[in-house]
Design a protein around this motif. Sequence first.
Motif, PDB file in Angstrom:
ATOM      1  N   ARG A  51      80.796  74.895 -54.767  1.00 50.71           N
ATOM      2  CA  ARG A  51      79.407  74.913 -55.240  1.00 50.71           C
ATOM      3  C   ARG A  51      79.244  75.800 -56.477  1.00 50.71           C
ATOM      4  NH1 ARG A  51      76.709  75.781 -49.259  1.00 50.71           N
ATOM      5  NH2 ARG A  51      76.588  73.577 -48.650  1.00 50.71           N
ATOM      6  N   VAL A  52      79.843  76.985 -56.429  1.00 51.10           N
ATOM      7  CA  VAL A  52      79.681  77.923 -57.547  1.00 51.10           C
ATOM      8  C   VAL A  52      80.448  77.438 -58.772  1.00 51.10           C
ATOM      9  CG1 VAL A  52      80.052  80.299 -58.316  1.00 51.10           C
ATOM     10  CG2 VAL A  52      79.227  79.859 -56.000  1.00 51.10           C
ATOM     11  N   LEU A  53      81.623  76.852 -58.572  1.00 46.73           N
ATOM     12  CA  LEU A  53      82.370  76.306 -59.708  1.00 46.73           C
ATOM     13  C   LEU A  53      81.580  75.181 -60.383  1.00 46.73           C
ATOM     14  CD1 LEU A  53      86.021  76.215 -58.303  1.00 46.73           C
ATOM     15  CD2 LEU A  53      85.090  77.789 -60.000  1.00 46.73           C
ATOM     16  N   LEU A  54      80.945  74.335 -59.586  1.00 51.18           N
ATOM     17  CA  LEU A  54      80.110  73.276 -60.170  1.00 51.18           C
ATOM     18  C   LEU A  54      78.916  73.881 -60.899  1.00 51.18           C
ATOM     19  CD1 LEU A  54      80.106  70.564 -57.337  1.00 51.18           C
ATOM     20  CD2 LEU A  54      81.322  70.493 -59.521  1.00 51.18           C
ATOM     21  N   LEU A  55      78.343  74.929 -60.334  1.00 51.06           N
ATOM     22  CA  LEU A  55      77.225  75.604 -60.991  1.00 51.06           C
ATOM     23  C   LEU A  55      77.638  76.158 -62.350  1.00 51.06           C
ATOM     24  CD1 LEU A  55      74.319  76.681 -60.888  1.00 51.06           C
ATOM     25  CD2 LEU A  55      75.198  78.700 -59.696  1.00 51.06           C
ATOM     26  N   SER A  56      78.844  76.685 -62.441  1.00 57.97           N
ATOM     27  CA  SER A  56      79.313  77.236 -63.720  1.00 57.97           C
ATOM     28  C   SER A  56      79.411  76.148 -64.789  1.00 57.97           C
ATOM     29  CB  SER A  56      80.667  77.933 -63.547  1.00 57.97           C
ATOM     30  OG  SER A  56      81.708  76.995 -63.314  1.00 57.97           O
ATOM     31  N   LEU A  57      79.721  74.916 -64.370  1.00 57.83           N
ATOM     32  CA  LEU A  57      79.804  73.807 -65.326  1.00 57.83           C
ATOM     33  C   LEU A  57      78.425  73.278 -65.716  1.00 57.83           C
ATOM     34  CD1 LEU A  57      82.815  71.694 -63.988  1.00 57.83           C
ATOM     35  CD2 LEU A  57      82.817  73.486 -65.730  1.00 57.83           C
ATOM     36  N   MET A  58      77.401  73.678 -64.981  1.00 59.03           N
ATOM     37  CA  MET A  58      76.037  73.218 -65.289  1.00 59.03           C
ATOM     38  C   MET A  58      75.373  74.022 -66.402  1.00 59.03           C
ATOM     39  SD  MET A  58      74.354  72.537 -61.560  1.00 59.03           S
ATOM     40  CE  MET A  58      75.074  71.407 -60.384  1.00 59.03           C
ATOM     41  N   THR A  60      76.009  74.721 -69.582  1.00 58.30           N
ATOM     42  CA  THR A  60      75.827  74.072 -70.884  1.00 58.30           C
ATOM     43  C   THR A  60      74.841  72.903 -70.814  1.00 58.30           C
ATOM     44  OG1 THR A  60      78.012  74.770 -71.656  1.00 58.30           O
ATOM     45  CG2 THR A  60      77.012  72.882 -72.775  1.00 58.30           C
ATOM     46  N   PRO A  61      74.976  71.971 -69.856  1.00 52.28           N
ATOM     47  CA  PRO A  61      73.965  70.900 -69.777  1.00 52.28           C
ATOM     48  C   PRO A  61      72.545  71.414 -69.549  1.00 52.28           C
ATOM     49  CG  PRO A  61      75.913  70.310 -68.507  1.00 52.28           C
ATOM     50  CD  PRO A  61      76.083  71.731 -68.919  1.00 52.28           C
ATOM     51  N   LEU A  62      72.403  72.528 -68.824  1.00 51.56           N
ATOM     52  CA  LEU A  62      71.061  73.081 -68.619  1.00 51.56           C
ATOM     53  C   LEU A  62      70.436  73.515 -69.947  1.00 51.56           C
ATOM     54  CD1 LEU A  62      71.490  75.195 -65.349  1.00 51.56           C
ATOM     55  CD2 LEU A  62      70.036  73.179 -65.663  1.00 51.56           C
ATOM     56  N   ARG A  63      71.255  73.996 -70.881  1.00 54.56           N
ATOM     57  CA  ARG A  63      70.741  74.390 -72.205  1.00 54.56           C
ATOM     58  C   ARG A  63      70.175  73.190 -72.946  1.00 54.56           C
ATOM     59  NH1 ARG A  63      74.590  77.718 -75.899  1.00 54.56           N
ATOM     60  NH2 ARG A  63      72.628  78.152 -76.947  1.00 54.56           N
ATOM     61  N   TRP A  64      70.766  72.020 -72.713  1.00 60.10           N
ATOM     62  CA  TRP A  64      70.290  70.815 -73.403  1.00 60.10           C
ATOM     63  C   TRP A  64      68.865  70.457 -72.986  1.00 60.10           C
ATOM     64  CZ3 TRP A  64      75.259  67.675 -71.850  1.00 60.10           C
ATOM     65  CH2 TRP A  64      76.361  68.244 -72.496  1.00 60.10           C
ATOM     66  N   VAL A  65      68.468  70.886 -71.778  1.00 61.34           N
ATOM     67  CA  VAL A  65      67.115  70.570 -71.311  1.00 61.34           C
ATOM     68  C   VAL A  65      66.200  71.794 -71.373  1.00 61.34           C
ATOM     69  CG1 VAL A  65      67.884  68.660 -69.869  1.00 61.34           C
ATOM     70  CG2 VAL A  65      67.774  70.954 -68.888  1.00 61.34           C
ATOM     71  N   GLY A  66      66.665  72.854 -72.058  1.00 57.68           N
ATOM     72  CA  GLY A  66      65.800  73.997 -72.313  1.00 57.68           C
ATOM     73  C   GLY A  66      65.941  75.180 -71.394  1.00 57.68           C
ATOM     74  N   VAL A  67      66.883  75.128 -70.436  1.00 53.03           N
ATOM     75  CA  VAL A  67      67.101  76.265 -69.532  1.00 53.03           C
ATOM     76  C   VAL A  67      68.300  77.057 -70.035  1.00 53.03           C
ATOM     77  CG1 VAL A  67      67.600  77.009 -67.164  1.00 53.03           C
ATOM     78  CG2 VAL A  67      66.176  74.983 -67.576  1.00 53.03           C
ATOM     79  N   ASN A  68      68.055  78.293 -70.465  1.00 54.50           N
ATOM     80  CA  ASN A  68      69.125  79.114 -71.050  1.00 54.50           C
ATOM     81  C   ASN A  68      69.618  80.146 -70.044  1.00 54.50           C
ATOM     82  OD1 ASN A  68      70.908  80.475 -72.622  1.00 54.50           O
ATOM     83  ND2 ASN A  68      69.453  81.012 -74.233  1.00 54.50           N
ATOM     84  N   ALA A 176      79.616  63.201 -57.116  1.00 63.29           N
ATOM     85  CA  ALA A 176      78.677  62.646 -58.101  1.00 63.29           C
ATOM     86  C   ALA A 176      78.234  63.704 -59.105  1.00 63.29           C
ATOM     87  CB  ALA A 176      77.461  62.051 -57.380  1.00 63.29           C
ATOM     88  N   ILE A 177      77.996  64.931 -58.630  1.00 55.97           N
ATOM     89  CA  ILE A 177      77.611  66.025 -59.529  1.00 55.97           C
ATOM     90  C   ILE A 177      78.713  66.284 -60.551  1.00 55.97           C
ATOM     91  CG2 ILE A 177      77.194  68.518 -59.668  1.00 55.97           C
ATOM     92  CD1 ILE A 177      75.691  68.260 -56.987  1.00 55.97           C
ATOM     93  N   LEU A 178      79.957  66.358 -60.063  1.00 58.94           N
ATOM     94  CA  LEU A 178      81.076  66.603 -60.967  1.00 58.94           C
ATOM     95  C   LEU A 178      81.210  65.470 -61.979  1.00 58.94           C
ATOM     96  CD1 LEU A 178      83.575  68.219 -61.821  1.00 58.94           C
ATOM     97  CD2 LEU A 178      84.872  66.973 -60.072  1.00 58.94           C
ATOM     98  N   ALA A 179      81.119  64.226 -61.515  1.00 58.20           N
ATOM     99  CA  ALA A 179      81.230  63.081 -62.423  1.00 58.20           C
ATOM    100  C   ALA A 179      80.114  63.109 -63.466  1.00 58.20           C
ATOM    101  CB  ALA A 179      81.186  61.780 -61.620  1.00 58.20           C
ATOM    102  N   ALA A 180      78.903  63.465 -63.047  1.00 56.14           N
ATOM    103  CA  ALA A 180      77.774  63.531 -63.979  1.00 56.14           C
ATOM    104  C   ALA A 180      77.977  64.627 -65.014  1.00 56.14           C
ATOM    105  CB  ALA A 180      76.477  63.760 -63.200  1.00 56.14           C
ATOM    106  N   LEU A 181      78.473  65.790 -64.578  1.00 49.93           N
ATOM    107  CA  LEU A 181      78.693  66.906 -65.501  1.00 49.93           C
ATOM    108  C   LEU A 181      79.761  66.568 -66.537  1.00 49.93           C
ATOM    109  CD1 LEU A 181      78.564  69.899 -62.989  1.00 49.93           C
ATOM    110  CD2 LEU A 181      76.893  69.370 -64.771  1.00 49.93           C
ATOM    111  N   LEU A 182      80.852  65.973 -66.085  1.00 51.79           N
ATOM    112  CA  LEU A 182      81.921  65.604 -67.011  1.00 51.79           C
ATOM    113  C   LEU A 182      81.465  64.458 -67.916  1.00 51.79           C
ATOM    114  CD1 LEU A 182      84.988  65.791 -64.604  1.00 51.79           C
ATOM    115  CD2 LEU A 182      84.288  67.471 -66.311  1.00 51.79           C
ATOM    116  N   GLY A 183      80.756  63.483 -67.335  1.00 53.05           N
ATOM    117  CA  GLY A 183      80.252  62.361 -68.126  1.00 53.05           C
ATOM    118  C   GLY A 183      79.269  62.810 -69.195  1.00 53.05           C
TER     119      GLY A 183
END
Length: 197
Positions: A51-58, A60-68, A176-183
């Motif tokens: 869970r935490v490793l997936l969170l770490s990959l989130m 950068t994508p969170l910045r794209w939607v305005g969450v820094n 699905a979360i991992l695939a979405a993050l990588l995609g």
Amino acid sequence: MDMLNAGLRRLPTWSLYILGVAIAAWVIVPGLQAIDPVRDIERGLGLWAVRVLLLSLMITPLRWVGVNALRFRRQIGLVGFGLVVVHLLSWLVLDMGLRWEQIAADLIKRWYIMIGMASFLLLIPLAVTSNDRSIRWLRKSWGRLHKLAYPAAILAVVHFIMVQKVWTAEILIYAAILAALLGARVWKFGPSRVVWG
């Protein structure tokens, strides 16, 4: 988003380390009371590590939607690594009793253990270089090195799937979360930059 980002700016980065210790305690303490404490502790720590490793990959994508939350990426990564280490220790000490011959035999016999170990080995250089001195020393190579987080996360999720042995809704969600993050990264930067960038 502004209120959320303002709240994140006020949150001290070191608080994530306390949260990491709290997560480990939340798994271990009740696990000791379980019918099968070794299984509960081992799997609980592994699940939270994923869970935490997936969170770490989130981040950068969170910045794209305005969450820094970029200032927390290092701490999130280190908490994830710490949970992986405690998960590994729970297998080595509680499950295997530090019987090294049996540990070596299991590594060869059980592919999911080998895959989990490969993920752990990929995370080591990331944890070691998660400091300002390494960033200055490695310069552009630091970013390339930290792309190992992608294969490490893939291997961690595959390890988790193989351990469960059956496809559950939870497994499908994490996959699905991992695939979405990588995609999302491939869509944003292109495949060549995601790998070599």
